[in-house]
Write a protein that holds these residues in place. Structure first.
Motif, PDB file in Angstrom:
ATOM      1  N   PHE A  34       0.837  -1.196   0.000  1.00 59.52           N
ATOM      2  CA  PHE A  34       0.000   0.000   0.000  1.00 59.52           C
ATOM      3  C   PHE A  34       0.874   1.248   0.000  1.00 59.52           C
ATOM      4  O   PHE A  34       1.978   1.255   0.538  1.00 59.52           O
ATOM      5  N   TYR A  36       0.031   5.209   1.269  1.00 64.92           N
ATOM      6  CA  TYR A  36      -0.904   6.145   1.868  1.00 64.92           C
ATOM      7  C   TYR A  36      -0.311   7.552   1.770  1.00 64.92           C
ATOM      8  O   TYR A  36       0.905   7.733   1.767  1.00 64.92           O
ATOM      9  N   PHE A  90       3.456   7.404   2.882  1.00 67.57           N
ATOM     10  CA  PHE A  90       3.826   6.222   3.656  1.00 67.57           C
ATOM     11  C   PHE A  90       3.612   4.968   2.826  1.00 67.57           C
ATOM     12  O   PHE A  90       2.531   4.753   2.275  1.00 67.57           O
ATOM     13  N   ASN A  94       1.256  -5.656   4.550  1.00 67.21           N
ATOM     14  CA  ASN A  94       0.778  -6.636   5.516  1.00 67.21           C
ATOM     15  C   ASN A  94       0.841  -8.012   4.881  1.00 67.21           C
ATOM     16  O   ASN A  94       0.914  -8.156   3.657  1.00 67.21           O
ATOM     17  N   LEU A 102      -1.008  -3.599   9.377  1.00 69.44           N
ATOM     18  CA  LEU A 102      -0.061  -2.979   8.469  1.00 69.44           C
ATOM     19  C   LEU A 102       1.224  -2.634   9.207  1.00 69.44           C
ATOM     20  O   LEU A 102       1.205  -2.233  10.367  1.00 69.44           O
ATOM     21  N   PHE A 104       4.282   0.015   8.635  1.00 68.35           N
ATOM     22  CA  PHE A 104       4.532   1.225   7.873  1.00 68.35           C
ATOM     23  C   PHE A 104       6.019   1.535   7.779  1.00 68.35           C
ATOM     24  O   PHE A 104       6.791   1.278   8.706  1.00 68.35           O
ATOM     25  N   GLY A 105       6.390   2.140   6.665  1.00 68.27           N
ATOM     26  CA  GLY A 105       7.694   2.764   6.575  1.00 68.27           C
ATOM     27  C   GLY A 105       7.693   4.079   7.340  1.00 68.27           C
ATOM     28  O   GLY A 105       6.648   4.531   7.820  1.00 68.27           O
ATOM     29  N   LYS A 106       8.847   4.696   7.443  1.00 69.74           N
ATOM     30  CA  LYS A 106       8.975   5.927   8.228  1.00 69.74           C
ATOM     31  C   LYS A 106       8.393   7.142   7.514  1.00 69.74           C
ATOM     32  O   LYS A 106       8.253   8.196   8.122  1.00 69.74           O
ATOM     33  N   GLY A 107       8.075   6.989   6.260  1.00 68.11           N
ATOM     34  CA  GLY A 107       7.455   8.081   5.540  1.00 68.11           C
ATOM     35  C   GLY A 107       8.465   8.934   4.779  1.00 68.11           C
ATOM     36  O   GLY A 107       9.635   9.020   5.141  1.00 68.11           O
TER      37      GLY A 107
ATOM     38  N   TYR B  35      -3.173   2.044  16.499  1.00 67.84           N
ATOM     39  CA  TYR B  35      -1.873   2.587  16.099  1.00 67.84           C
ATOM     40  C   TYR B  35      -1.636   3.900  16.827  1.00 67.84           C
ATOM     41  O   TYR B  35      -2.565   4.575  17.257  1.00 67.84           O
ATOM     42  N   SER B  42       5.989   8.088  11.727  1.00 67.77           N
ATOM     43  CA  SER B  42       5.099   7.175  11.031  1.00 67.77           C
ATOM     44  C   SER B  42       4.151   6.510  12.032  1.00 67.77           C
ATOM     45  O   SER B  42       4.174   6.793  13.227  1.00 67.77           O
TER      46      SER B  42
END
Lengths: 114, 113
Positions: A34, A36, A90, A94, A102, A104-107, B35, B42
C-alpha cells in the motif's frame, strides 16, 4: 517479522517534475502493498494498493506504483507533480493471509515548490 | 469500505491522568488494530484487539499502560494510562475489510501537558 524501508526522508521538487519514491520491504511470505498519503493536518488516505495480478497499479490523483518481486520493491511514481501533492507519503505492507496489521515505513515528506 | 468513528477527536490532558478513546465501526469485524502516530513520525502498531480474547501487544507496549477493551464486534476502547508528555500523539483505530484492505478512523489527537 515484516519491515518497510523508505529511502528518502524529504524530497523537494519543482512543479511538473517527475516523482519516484522508493519503498522496499522485508518479509518471507506473500504480502499486500500500500501507499498512503497524509496531507498537512489531515488523516491518512489510501493512494493505491497491490494484492496480486498486474504489478503496475494505478491509484488516485495520477499516482502509480510498480511491484518488483525480485527486488522486494514497490516504488511510487507520478510523471508530473503539482503543488497540491505536498504531503507525507507512507509505504505499508501486511501479510496476505487475512486480518493482519499494516507495517509502515517511516514516511517520505514531499515538498513541491512553484 | 468501512466507516469508523473515534471519540474524542482531540483532547488536552494533564500529566498523570488517563484518557479512554472509543472506536466504533459500522459493521462487525473480527480484528481491530490500534496505532500511534507521534509528531512527525510514522504509524506504529500498539496492539491487535480480537473480540472475546485479550489484546495482543507489540514490543514496547504493555497492557498496564494501554489497556484495551473489545466488548463486541463493532466497538473497542484504548486507554492511555498515567499519561506523560511523551504520550502526545495521534491514536488511530483501524479494521480490515474485504481483501486485506485496511481502513482507518479519523484519529484522536492527544496532547499531554
Amino acid at each position: 517479522a515484516q519491515s518497510v524501508s523508505q529511502h528518502n526522508h524529504h524530497v523537494i521538487l519543482s512543479e511538473a517534475a517527475s516523482l519516484e519514491l522508493g519503498c522496499n520491504y522485508s518479509y518471507g511470505g506473500t504480502v499486500n502493498l500500500f501507499w498512503y498519503v497524509q496531507y498537512p493536518g489531515q488523516h491518512l488516505q489510501l493512494l493505491l494498493k497491490y494484492f496480486s495480478g498486474d504489478p503496475l497499479v494505478k491509484g488516485i490523483k495520477g499516482f502509480e506504483a510498480e511491484f518488483i518481486k525480485s527486488k522486494f520493491s514497490f516504488n511510487l511514481r507520478k510523471p508530473s507533480v503539482q503543488w497540491s501533492d505536498t504531503a507525507e507519503y507512507f509505504c505499508a505492507v501486511n501479510a496476505a493471509r487475512g486480518n493482519t496489521p499494516l507495517v509502515f515505513g517511516k514516511g517520505t515528506r514531499l515538498s513541491v515548490i512553484a | 469500505s468501512a466507516v469508523i468513528s473515534q471519540k474524542p477527536s482531540r483532547d488536552i490532558c494533564q500529566r498523570g491522568t488517563s484518557l479512554t478513546i472509543q472506536c466504533q465501526v459500522d459493521s462487525q469485524v473480527t480484528m481491530m488494530f490500534w496505532y500511534r502516530q507521534q509528531p512527525g513520525q510514522s504509524l506504529t502498531l500498539i496492539a491487535t484487539a480480537n473480540q472475546g480474547s485479550e489484546a495482543t501487544y507489540e514490543s514496547g507496549f504493555v497492557i498496564d499502560k494501554f489497556p484495551i477493551s473489545r466488548p463486541n464486534l463493532t466497538f473497542s476502547t484504548l486507554t492511555v494510562s498515567n499519561m506523560s508528555p511523551e504520550d502526545s500523539s495521534i491514536y488511530l483505530c483501524s479494521v480490515n475489510r474485504g481483501q486485506d484492505e485496511q481502513y482507518f478512523g479519523p484519529g484522536t489527537r492527544l496532547t499531554v501537558t
